[in-house]
Scaffold this active site. Structure first.
Site, PDB file in Angstrom:
ATOM      1  N   GLY A  14      39.623  34.449  26.485  1.00 15.97           N
ATOM      2  CA  GLY A  14      38.427  33.711  26.884  1.00 15.97           C
ATOM      3  C   GLY A  14      38.857  32.497  27.686  1.00 15.97           C
ATOM      4  N   ALA A  15      38.010  31.460  27.677  1.00 11.03           N
ATOM      5  CA  ALA A  15      38.294  30.291  28.513  1.00 11.03           C
ATOM      6  C   ALA A  15      39.608  29.608  28.121  1.00 11.03           C
ATOM      7  CB  ALA A  15      37.137  29.315  28.410  1.00 11.03           C
ATOM      8  N   LEU A  18      38.277   9.338  18.441  1.00 14.01           N
ATOM      9  CA  LEU A  18      37.146   9.216  19.372  1.00 14.01           C
ATOM     10  C   LEU A  18      37.402  10.128  20.575  1.00 14.01           C
ATOM     11  CD1 LEU A  18      36.392   5.386  19.452  1.00 14.01           C
ATOM     12  CD2 LEU A  18      34.968   7.193  18.460  1.00 14.01           C
ATOM     13  N   ASP A  23      28.293  20.980  20.367  1.00 14.28           N
ATOM     14  CA  ASP A  23      28.737  22.284  19.838  1.00 14.28           C
ATOM     15  C   ASP A  23      28.034  22.665  18.537  1.00 14.28           C
ATOM     16  OD1 ASP A  23      30.488  22.421  21.924  1.00 14.28           O
ATOM     17  OD2 ASP A  23      32.294  22.619  20.709  1.00 14.28           O
ATOM     18  N   GLY A  57      43.338  36.208  22.541  1.00 16.03           N
ATOM     19  CA  GLY A  57      42.010  35.861  23.067  1.00 16.03           C
ATOM     20  C   GLY A  57      42.091  35.470  24.529  1.00 16.03           C
ATOM     21  N   HIS A  95      32.947  22.314  58.723  1.00 18.53           N
ATOM     22  CA  HIS A  95      34.005  23.270  59.012  1.00 18.53           C
ATOM     23  C   HIS A  95      35.306  22.512  59.260  1.00 18.53           C
ATOM     24  CE1 HIS A  95      35.880  26.929  60.476  1.00 18.53           C
ATOM     25  NE2 HIS A  95      36.364  26.234  61.493  1.00 18.53           N
TER      26      HIS A  95
END
Ligand code: NAI
Length: 461
Positions: free
Chosen positions: A176-177, A35, A306, A174, A439
């Site tokens: 990438g991320a 899960l 996905d 690779g 700030h």
């Protein structure tokens, strides 16, 4: 008869199941492994736990500048791996709690018709009937012919986060991320890291000025980076992985490391789940085709996460789960599917939303770009780990709308959400400039870049 049967227990599947069950619907969720899916078990959660530890270690070393002399006697890489596993376990337990009113079935599910699912569990096959089915089977890591995953030396993020001990050296294929996050974290912990990328820069989805900052910082952390590099082969010799790469100038290098991590993208899990039997349209590269409300061409079958294609991000999956479950529950006006921000937990962090300059050029959109540097922020001056090269950059349309924003620097992963809100609600750059920002905070970079875009700069000349 169920109201909803969900295939897959990752972010898309578990959230849709949990929401539908909380509204009294009868829901079953089928999961073949763990899960929480990729995000909980081998993605977001373990990566961010590792990043948190390595960033803390990095800061500890920087404390020498402030007069502290800290003597770290030893690091147990085994214990660190266990620590990460515990975070994963806690996150998975959270998912289980969310699903307390859902019938969770351990097994492999396949569509058997527009309202039928067959589940193979240990020793039996179950036939489920449901008003709606949600396909949320996620994606699998890809590999390449010259670096086939063997699970021992050549691994993906999945095997990486199941290692009992973090490796002393690694070749990451690779940038990438996944590649950049893991390379950054391991380098911060003093591991030997090679990063091999086929393109000419890391994080191809950002603008070159952003990826240039990331590249310089990777090198500063000691990562040996190779761009325009083609992986020719990986051979295991005496328990060491030897990766042969060829470079743009024709030279060849052999990189020796304990492990090779392949992080060259992912493919949607559309095969062998009965999509043809149920008549659901899909493409092996871009995943299941969905329309509004995440409904496929078969009215009783929805898809989310996905498996519906890029961007393959957990928060995109979560949003699609909300849309799909809202539709099933009959709620009107689901939330929008975009804009979807993207964050990379590199050092410094990178975050973006909306159009990049590369996207705008491809789409032929006219824009003006404004950049504000972190060095002009009071908060950055106070930081132990300063983002000396960081900046926020915003793309503004001729009529003052925000088209996109990118931030590279400390806390970029949090700051980007102001721009997400602005784009989602169609606010103008003036609306963003009108807000009072505390700030000294990093949030001031947002007000500063917006004021600059209005032609009324504050802490910059
Ligand atoms: P990616 O698509 O982000 O990057 C893959 C990289 O591999 C690209 O730079 C590509 O040019 C390179 N590549 C492709 N073939 C290659 C080859 N033969 N040799 C060398 N380099 C090659 O995919 P990645 O990093 O595997 O991540 C998978 C998915 O997970 C992505 O959709 C990503 O957005 C997501 N993800 C998101 C994270 C986040 O939101 N923080 C963290 C990690 C992953």
């Amino acid at each position: 008869m169920y109201d909803l049967v969900v295939l897959g227990g990752g972010p898309a599947g578990y959230l849709a199941a949990a929401r539908a069950s909380s509204q009294g619907l009868r829901v079953a969720l089928i999961e073949k492994k763990l899960l929480g899916g990729e995000c909980t078990n081998w993605g977001c959660i373990p990566t961010k736990t590792l990043v948190e530890v390595s960033e803390s270690f990095h800061r500890l070393k920087l404390m020498q500048q402030a007069g502290f002399s800290l003597d770290i006697k030893s690091i147990s890489w085994e214990q660190l791996s266990e620590y990460i596993s515990r975070a994963v376990w806690r996150s998975r337990e959270g998912v289980k709690t969310l699903l307390s009113d859902v019938e969770v079935i351990e097994g492999f599910g396949r569509l058997a018709g527009p309202r039928r699912v067959k589940v193979e569990t240990t020793g039996s096959v179950r036939d489920l009937e449901s008003r709606y089915i949600l396909v949320a089977t996620g994606s699998d890591p890809r590999d390449i012919p010259s670096a086939r995953v063997d699970g021992e030396y050549v691994i993906t993020n999945r095997e990486f986060f199941e290692l009992k001990r973090l490796p002393d050296s690694i070749t990451v294929i690779g940038a990438g991320a996944i590649g950049v996050e893991i390379a950054t974290a391991l380098a911060m912990l003093g591991r030997e890291v090679y990063l091999v990328e086929i393109l000419e820069r890391p994080l191809y989805f950002t603008d070159p000025d952003v990826s240039a900052v990331v590249e310089r910082n990777l090198r500063r952390l000691g990562v040996k980076v190779f761009f325009k590099a083609v992986t020719k082969s990986v051979e295991i010799v005496d328990g060491v992985a030897a990766t042969t790469i060829s470079l743009g100038d024709g030279s060849v290098k052999v990189l020796k490391s304990e492990k090779v991590l392949v992080a060259v993208g992912r493919k949607p899990n559309v095969e062998n789940i009965g999509l043809e039997i149920a008549g659901v349209e899909y493409d092996t590269k871009s995943g299941i085709k969905v329309g509004e409300n995440m409904v496929t061409n078969v009215p009783s079958i929805l898809a989310a996460g996905d498996v519906t294609g890029p961007p393959q991000l957990a928060h995109k999956a979560l949003r699609e789960a909300v849309i799909a479950s809202d539709y099933i529950m009959g709620y009107a006006s689901p939330p929008p599917r975009t804009p979807i921000p993207q964050v990379v937990f590199s050092h410094p962090q990178v975050a973006l939303v909306g159009l990049t300059e590369q996207d705008a050029a491809v789409a032929g959109v006219s824009y003006k770009v404004f950049k504000f540097p972190y060095v002009a922020l009071g908060r950055n001056t106070t930081a132990l780990a300063k983002s000396s090269e960081g900046f926020a950059k915003v793309l503004v349309s001729d009529d003052g709308k925000i088209l996109g924003a990118q931030i590279v620097g400390n806390e970029a992963s949090e700051l980007i959400h102001v721009f997400c809100l602005a784009i989602a609600k169609n606010l103008s750059i003036k609306d963003v400039a009108d807000v009072v920002y505390t700030h000294p905070t990093y949030s001031e970079v947002i007000g500063e870049v917006a004021s600059l875009a209005l032609g009324r700069p504050m802490h910059i000349r």
